[in-house]
Design a protein around this motif. Sequence first.
Motif, short mmCIF file in Angstrom:
data_model
loop_
_atom_site.label_atom_id
_atom_site.label_comp_id
_atom_site.label_asym_id
_atom_site.label_seq_id
_atom_site.Cartn_x
_atom_site.Cartn_y
_atom_site.Cartn_z
N VAL A 1 52.60 45.73 64.75
CA VAL A 1 52.75 45.85 63.13
C VAL A 1 52.69 47.57 62.77
O VAL A 1 52.01 48.48 63.69
N ALA B 1 52.91 49.53 60.06
CA ALA B 1 52.57 49.65 58.51
C ALA B 1 51.75 50.85 57.29
O ALA B 1 51.10 51.85 56.95
N VAL C 1 56.39 42.98 63.62
CA VAL C 1 55.81 43.40 61.93
C VAL C 1 56.21 43.92 61.70
O VAL C 1 55.24 45.88 61.82
N ASP C 2 56.77 44.50 60.42
CA ASP C 2 57.20 45.49 59.15
C ASP C 2 56.63 45.21 58.04
O ASP C 2 57.36 44.24 57.26
N LEU C 3 55.72 46.19 57.38
CA LEU C 3 54.73 45.48 56.46
C LEU C 3 55.95 46.42 54.78
O LEU C 3 56.09 45.19 53.93
N ARG C 4 57.03 46.74 55.87
CA ARG C 4 57.69 47.09 54.27
C ARG C 4 58.70 46.18 53.90
O ARG C 4 59.08 44.85 54.83
N TYR C 5 59.56 45.83 52.59
CA TYR C 5 60.34 44.68 52.57
C TYR C 5 61.34 45.70 51.16
O TYR C 5 62.03 44.68 51.28
N ASP D 1 58.63 41.04 57.74
CA ASP D 1 59.13 41.37 57.04
C ASP D 1 57.58 41.29 56.28
O ASP D 1 56.79 40.49 56.10
N GLY D 2 57.32 42.51 55.42
CA GLY D 2 56.35 42.37 54.77
C GLY D 2 55.87 41.42 52.98
O GLY D 2 55.10 41.11 51.84
N MET E 1 54.18 38.32 53.22
CA MET E 1 52.60 38.88 52.83
C MET E 1 52.50 39.18 51.02
O MET E 1 51.23 39.32 50.93
N LEU E 2 53.26 40.13 50.89
CA LEU E 2 53.17 40.57 49.39
C LEU E 2 52.89 39.04 48.56
O LEU E 2 52.81 39.01 47.72
N GLN F 1 49.56 36.85 49.09
CA GLN F 1 49.05 38.14 48.62
C GLN F 1 48.29 37.96 46.75
O GLN F 1 47.80 38.17 46.18
#
Length: 102
Positions: free
Chosen positions: A19, A21, A43-47, A67-68, A71-72, A75
């Motif tokens: 990941v 982050a 996984v890359d939390l950037r979008y 990507d993130g 997840m965004l 949330q």
Amino acid sequence: MAWDRDAITATAAHSAIVVNATPAGLDALPFRPTSDPLRISVVDLRYRPRPVDVVAAALGSGHRASDGLEMLLQQAVELPGLDREGRPAGAVRNALLRAVEA
């Protein structure tokens, strides 16, 4: 603090998931999805910017990757007061995609 590339590479070789982050892109990271074993998910939390370079490299080399943005989205739909009843997840996802690509 500098990356300990050798330690991260050794750890990634025995991991199921890697990941990112951080705000760092592919060129600044201490691992390369193209050289990680294919069993590793990335996984890359950037979008942004799209496509996310780490995810694109991982997918291009046969990894499962994300990507993130999802997840965004997840949330956001958990925020109190958001009307989930009238908004299908697909419509919310499409609106979010349009927003981050603008």
